[in-house]
Design a protein around this motif. Sequence first.
Motif, PDB file in Angstrom:
ATOM      1  N   GLU A 177       0.849  -1.181   0.000  1.00 42.04           N
ATOM      2  CA  GLU A 177       0.000   0.000   0.000  1.00 42.04           C
ATOM      3  C   GLU A 177       0.893   1.243   0.000  1.00 42.04           C
ATOM      4  OE1 GLU A 177      -3.903  -1.605   2.476  1.00 42.04           O
ATOM      5  OE2 GLU A 177      -2.417  -0.325   3.473  1.00 42.04           O
ATOM      6  N   LEU A 178       0.561   2.209  -0.833  1.00 39.37           N
ATOM      7  CA  LEU A 178       1.281   3.481  -0.859  1.00 39.37           C
ATOM      8  C   LEU A 178       0.602   4.436   0.111  1.00 39.37           C
ATOM      9  CD1 LEU A 178       1.791   3.935  -4.715  1.00 39.37           C
ATOM     10  CD2 LEU A 178       3.184   2.651  -3.073  1.00 39.37           C
ATOM     11  N   LEU A 179       1.299   4.783   1.170  1.00 38.74           N
ATOM     12  CA  LEU A 179       0.759   5.688   2.188  1.00 38.74           C
ATOM     13  C   LEU A 179       1.253   7.098   1.877  1.00 38.74           C
ATOM     14  CD1 LEU A 179       1.359   3.344   5.262  1.00 38.74           C
ATOM     15  CD2 LEU A 179      -0.693   3.573   3.848  1.00 38.74           C
ATOM     16  N   GLN A 180       0.489   7.787   1.027  1.00 38.57           N
ATOM     17  CA  GLN A 180       0.957   9.036   0.430  1.00 38.57           C
ATOM     18  C   GLN A 180       0.536  10.281   1.196  1.00 38.57           C
ATOM     19  OE1 GLN A 180       1.111   8.729  -4.104  1.00 38.57           O
ATOM     20  NE2 GLN A 180      -0.555   7.320  -3.618  1.00 38.57           N
ATOM     21  N   GLY A 181       0.194  10.101   2.469  1.00 38.50           N
ATOM     22  CA  GLY A 181      -0.118  11.256   3.288  1.00 38.50           C
ATOM     23  C   GLY A 181      -1.416  11.913   2.870  1.00 38.50           C
ATOM     24  N   ASP A 182      -1.428  13.233   2.921  1.00 35.31           N
ATOM     25  CA  ASP A 182      -2.598  14.012   2.509  1.00 35.31           C
ATOM     26  C   ASP A 182      -2.524  14.198   1.003  1.00 35.31           C
ATOM     27  OD1 ASP A 182      -4.598  15.778   2.024  1.00 35.31           O
ATOM     28  OD2 ASP A 182      -4.112  17.130   3.661  1.00 35.31           O
ATOM     29  N   THR A 183      -3.114  13.268   0.269  1.00 38.57           N
ATOM     30  CA  THR A 183      -2.992  13.310  -1.191  1.00 38.57           C
ATOM     31  C   THR A 183      -3.673  14.530  -1.793  1.00 38.57           C
ATOM     32  OG1 THR A 183      -4.936  11.859  -1.318  1.00 38.57           O
ATOM     33  CG2 THR A 183      -2.780  10.827  -1.424  1.00 38.57           C
ATOM     34  N   THR A 316      -6.798   9.056   1.505  1.00 37.93           N
ATOM     35  CA  THR A 316      -7.581   8.900   0.285  1.00 37.93           C
ATOM     36  C   THR A 316      -8.932   8.269   0.615  1.00 37.93           C
ATOM     37  OG1 THR A 316      -5.511   8.503  -0.877  1.00 37.93           O
ATOM     38  CG2 THR A 316      -7.534   7.988  -2.057  1.00 37.93           C
ATOM     39  N   ASP A 317      -9.994   8.801   0.034  1.00 40.69           N
ATOM     40  CA  ASP A 317     -11.347   8.305   0.335  1.00 40.69           C
ATOM     41  C   ASP A 317     -11.495   6.829   0.005  1.00 40.69           C
ATOM     42  OD1 ASP A 317     -12.119  10.780   1.236  1.00 40.69           O
ATOM     43  OD2 ASP A 317     -12.931  11.421  -0.707  1.00 40.69           O
ATOM     44  N   ASP A 318     -10.915   6.390  -1.114  1.00 39.14           N
ATOM     45  CA  ASP A 318     -11.058   4.997  -1.543  1.00 39.14           C
ATOM     46  C   ASP A 318      -9.971   4.090  -0.992  1.00 39.14           C
ATOM     47  OD1 ASP A 318     -13.285   5.727  -3.037  1.00 39.14           O
ATOM     48  OD2 ASP A 318     -12.051   6.214  -4.809  1.00 39.14           O
ATOM     49  N   GLY A 319      -9.157   4.586  -0.092  1.00 36.33           N
ATOM     50  CA  GLY A 319      -8.093   3.790   0.475  1.00 36.33           C
ATOM     51  C   GLY A 319      -6.798   3.950  -0.296  1.00 36.33           C
ATOM     52  N   PRO A 320      -5.707   3.477   0.261  1.00 44.47           N
ATOM     53  CA  PRO A 320      -4.397   3.650  -0.376  1.00 44.47           C
ATOM     54  C   PRO A 320      -4.313   2.942  -1.727  1.00 44.47           C
ATOM     55  CG  PRO A 320      -4.169   2.975   1.924  1.00 44.47           C
ATOM     56  CD  PRO A 320      -5.597   2.795   1.568  1.00 44.47           C
ATOM     57  N   VAL A 321      -3.499   3.518  -2.616  1.00 44.43           N
ATOM     58  CA  VAL A 321      -3.179   2.884  -3.894  1.00 44.43           C
ATOM     59  C   VAL A 321      -2.270   1.686  -3.620  1.00 44.43           C
ATOM     60  CG1 VAL A 321      -1.993   3.219  -6.110  1.00 44.43           C
ATOM     61  CG2 VAL A 321      -3.401   5.057  -5.146  1.00 44.43           C
ATOM     62  N   THR A 322      -2.483   0.603  -4.358  1.00 43.90           N
ATOM     63  CA  THR A 322      -1.619  -0.567  -4.195  1.00 43.90           C
ATOM     64  C   THR A 322      -0.530  -0.566  -5.257  1.00 43.90           C
ATOM     65  OG1 THR A 322      -3.050  -1.954  -5.563  1.00 43.90           O
ATOM     66  CG2 THR A 322      -3.453  -1.950  -3.180  1.00 43.90           C
ATOM     67  N   VAL A 412       8.633   4.968  -6.593  1.00 43.17           N
ATOM     68  CA  VAL A 412       7.538   4.314  -7.311  1.00 43.17           C
ATOM     69  C   VAL A 412       7.505   4.779  -8.756  1.00 43.17           C
ATOM     70  CG1 VAL A 412       5.052   3.889  -7.346  1.00 43.17           C
ATOM     71  CG2 VAL A 412       6.233   4.167  -5.156  1.00 43.17           C
ATOM     72  N   ASP A 413       7.326   3.831  -9.655  1.00 43.25           N
ATOM     73  CA  ASP A 413       7.181   4.110 -11.086  1.00 43.25           C
ATOM     74  C   ASP A 413       5.718   3.923 -11.465  1.00 43.25           C
ATOM     75  OD1 ASP A 413       7.425   4.443 -13.788  1.00 43.25           O
ATOM     76  OD2 ASP A 413       8.445   2.542 -14.171  1.00 43.25           O
ATOM     77  N   GLU A 414       5.117   4.965 -12.039  1.00 43.07           N
ATOM     78  CA  GLU A 414       3.710   4.896 -12.454  1.00 43.07           C
ATOM     79  C   GLU A 414       3.564   5.102 -13.953  1.00 43.07           C
ATOM     80  OE1 GLU A 414       2.153   8.001 -10.000  1.00 43.07           O
ATOM     81  OE2 GLU A 414       1.710   6.639  -8.324  1.00 43.07           O
ATOM     82  N   SER A 415       4.658   4.853 -14.702  1.00 44.09           N
ATOM     83  CA  SER A 415       4.667   5.180 -16.133  1.00 44.09           C
ATOM     84  C   SER A 415       3.732   4.320 -16.957  1.00 44.09           C
ATOM     85  CB  SER A 415       6.095   5.065 -16.683  1.00 44.09           C
ATOM     86  OG  SER A 415       6.597   3.749 -16.486  1.00 44.09           O
ATOM     87  N   ASP A 416       3.470   3.071 -16.525  1.00 42.72           N
ATOM     88  CA  ASP A 416       2.635   2.184 -17.341  1.00 42.72           C
ATOM     89  C   ASP A 416       1.198   2.111 -16.856  1.00 42.72           C
ATOM     90  OD1 ASP A 416       3.033   0.871 -14.996  1.00 42.72           O
ATOM     91  OD2 ASP A 416       3.741  -1.010 -15.879  1.00 42.72           O
ATOM     92  N   GLY A 417       0.792   3.061 -16.015  1.00 41.38           N
ATOM     93  CA  GLY A 417      -0.559   3.058 -15.494  1.00 41.38           C
ATOM     94  C   GLY A 417      -0.735   2.193 -14.267  1.00 41.38           C
ATOM     95  N   HIS A 418       0.320   1.476 -13.888  1.00 41.40           N
ATOM     96  CA  HIS A 418       0.281   0.654 -12.684  1.00 41.40           C
ATOM     97  C   HIS A 418       1.461   1.052 -11.805  1.00 41.40           C
ATOM     98  CE1 HIS A 418      -0.150  -2.801 -10.036  1.00 41.40           C
ATOM     99  NE2 HIS A 418       1.147  -3.054 -10.210  1.00 41.40           N
ATOM    100  N   SER A 419       1.255   1.088 -10.515  1.00 50.67           N
ATOM    101  CA  SER A 419       2.316   1.499  -9.596  1.00 50.67           C
ATOM    102  C   SER A 419       3.244   0.317  -9.309  1.00 50.67           C
ATOM    103  CB  SER A 419       1.717   2.010  -8.279  1.00 50.67           C
ATOM    104  OG  SER A 419       0.925   3.163  -8.508  1.00 50.67           O
ATOM    105  N   THR A 420       4.532   0.515  -9.600  1.00 49.68           N
ATOM    106  CA  THR A 420       5.544  -0.502  -9.351  1.00 49.68           C
ATOM    107  C   THR A 420       6.677   0.121  -8.551  1.00 49.68           C
ATOM    108  OG1 THR A 420       5.029  -1.611 -11.441  1.00 49.68           O
ATOM    109  CG2 THR A 420       7.125  -2.160 -10.389  1.00 49.68           C
ATOM    110  N   VAL A 421       7.066  -0.530  -7.479  1.00 48.60           N
ATOM    111  CA  VAL A 421       8.163  -0.034  -6.653  1.00 48.60           C
ATOM    112  C   VAL A 421       9.484  -0.341  -7.345  1.00 48.60           C
ATOM    113  CG1 VAL A 421       9.367  -0.289  -4.449  1.00 48.60           C
ATOM    114  CG2 VAL A 421       6.862  -0.223  -4.515  1.00 48.60           C
ATOM    115  N   LYS A 422      10.286   0.686  -7.593  1.00 42.42           N
ATOM    116  CA  LYS A 422      11.601   0.514  -8.222  1.00 42.42           C
ATOM    117  C   LYS A 422      12.704   0.342  -7.188  1.00 42.42           C
ATOM    118  CE  LYS A 422      12.775   3.125 -11.605  1.00 42.42           C
ATOM    119  NZ  LYS A 422      13.099   4.347 -12.371  1.00 42.42           N
TER     120      LYS A 422
END
Length: 785
Positions: A177-183, A316-322, A412-422
């Motif tokens: 889960e990406l805990l991005q604070g106050d998004t 985030t209202d819908d929960g953290p991004v995975t 995190v890399d989000e270039s392909d529309g999906h979040s991947t940890v580099k």
Amino acid sequence: MSDSNDPISFKPFHSAVNRIPVLRDEAQKLASQGKLPAELFDDFAPFTHDHLHGERFSGSIDIKMIVRTPLVFGKQTKTQKNGRDRHFVQVPTENGELDGRIVVPPTMVKGMISRAYEALTCSRFRVFGDAENRSSRRRVVDDHRRRLTYRGDPAGALRLVPVKLTEQHEDGSFTAELLQGDTLVKNDYIEGRTVYPTMMAANLQTGHWGHAKLVLAGGLDRLNTMTKHGQEIRCHMSLCLHGDRGRGAKYAYWQVTHIRNQQGEFEEAFRISDSVTTIEDRDDVHGYVFRSAANDDTPDKLFNRKHDERVFFDVTDDGPVTATVPTPVCAAYRIVIESYVAERELEAALGVPGDKRHRPNRPTKAAQEELERRRRTREEASGTPRDASADQALDATPLVELKADSLAYAIVDESDGHSTVKELLPVLIGRRAYEATPWDLADTQRVRPASAQKEASAADRLFGYVVPNASPNAVGGDVAFRGRISFGPVDASRARISTQQQVLSPLLGAKLNSGRRFLTDGSGKTPRHGDGTPLARGEYYAPDQLLGSAAYPIHRSLLGRPGFPKSATALPPTDGVQQDNIGVRLTALSWIQAGSTLTCTLRFSNLSRVELSALLWILTPQNLVPIEEKTASDDPELTGCLRMGLGKPLGLGAIEVCIVEHGFRLVDNKSLAAAYENLSDCIGTAARVTDPSELGFSEAVDRELRRQPWVKAMQRAAFGYSGSAPVRYMTLAENKANNQTEFKSGRPKPGYGIAPTDLHGTAKPICVPKADAGNTGRRPRPRRW
């Protein structure tokens, strides 16, 4: 820092550690075009020793070695006094006494000449195996197959995303889960034209010192109980501005003010100082406590000015991004922690006083404790004390394992529309792993040691090789090959020995993780961006980069000077204070003085004409002079030097190597074979005195060689630099300034990120500007979004 305490920082200098490019592809391309001899630049199996090969030569060369700067070498010993180690080195003598006949091992001469031949012919690295640091506690092994680490810059912390691992998969990867604070404020706070990048994790002050006052009932002990690492927490927090009054970097951060207790009530824990600008508040935030300090430590034990730990959260209202955390990223996380363990143990091995050692962070402390547990278990099971081989076996398994619920920082890399940890990192500001290992680059570049006889390069075929980790079924040249050159006893009767003890400056090792020193691009230059700007530290050890061969340019101003040079004994300034830790310095009990002469006979067999040409080329010191130096000088006898012994970066061990007059004796193998058949001569008597110029390169080949970057770099390293600028290490003050980065991009600030001058390029010295003292200005008026 005053100039009186530090007279050398931020003054022009030449780097004492540099590199010679190894452009094997370019060399072989020129060889395929007929511009350079293919035999010197192609890989193939060496000729055997079982018979004399026709069209080849045998003979001997008498060489003279003139010591131009003091020569320090010999067996190193260690003694201990008052709990402190002292390390000594002494020139070996036949009777072991200082007044005995000097013994110079022929292997030292072989190493000196073979390194030069290796550089001239763009050969494979003949030594690229395990690098060992030994101590009574541990053997640290770096086989170059591990990814190296580097210290991240504070600016890079803003690009890190707090993550919580949630699920481990069979292949070792994780979902996180990406805990991005106050998004909602992810795009940073802006005041006029001033941008305040916003930290994603909230600050949790852990003591009385910081931007807030501890007011929690029960004080520090209760705070620690309520905020253990990994603990879920609910809290109130306020958004604060840093640097809004012209002091320090500008960014925004959330500061925890209230914590919910076991009764479900929010208690005020910290009251933010009136001197801090606050923007807005957030109430009842759910998060996880992240502590970088070990359980029994406070943050200021890691860094003097560190007074906060962190709370990871996401609103985030819908929960953290995975995100996906690939298996290699998890492996790199372990490598970073193990690099911390290795550094801490190396400090212990060097005898660094306990209060001067770096404090282990939380994951490092856990890894150290696990290592000690394994050692105790082994000792109890075997009943034997620790030893290096046992430690090596223990270290073969990871000291730390990730698991679900682990907290970390990520790129995190989000270039392909999906979040991947580099990248996955154990602390906010700390070490990171490069993308490629030295072995990866060496393998692609084809400079790693030969793994079979068909891969032998020019230096391998001439000086011999040993295949590292040869296969069990390998035989003959697929295991090792004895070179076709041998070195006889070294005559040191005309050498003058000094017994005046000298304590050398700290001998800083040529660390591979210093990418600016050792990596090149395909043209042999320092890797840069397309616009010419320097790379960020994390951009080194990329797959398209090349390893250079370590070089230590001659300190030309020292050549021929009597006595021991001060540059080899002076301590570099450290933050304006000179620190004399005798445990990390080597004391030379004796050394060979400049002006001494050594002689030795080199014998060769089955050498081709072009191999002889290359050998004679490096034994002619006039060849080791850059063309621009010859053009600018009225001295036709300018010469360059090779290097031998210890202290090369300090200017020691400069040796002018030349062929003794009438010292080149040669016989072609056909004549030698005929002499054996008719019993008229043998290898020791058949060779005739020959003029070395008769076996030199053709004018066209010589001209083409001198145009190549690796030959120009070799000449510059052997000659040194004209002018008054010293050759030295970069000081700590300069290094700190040079590593300044842009706050958001992580790239070096304009004018910084300076690398050693390319040895085949300009001969101008480098100069690090003084550090930017920071901007000053009026306090902006706070406003809300």
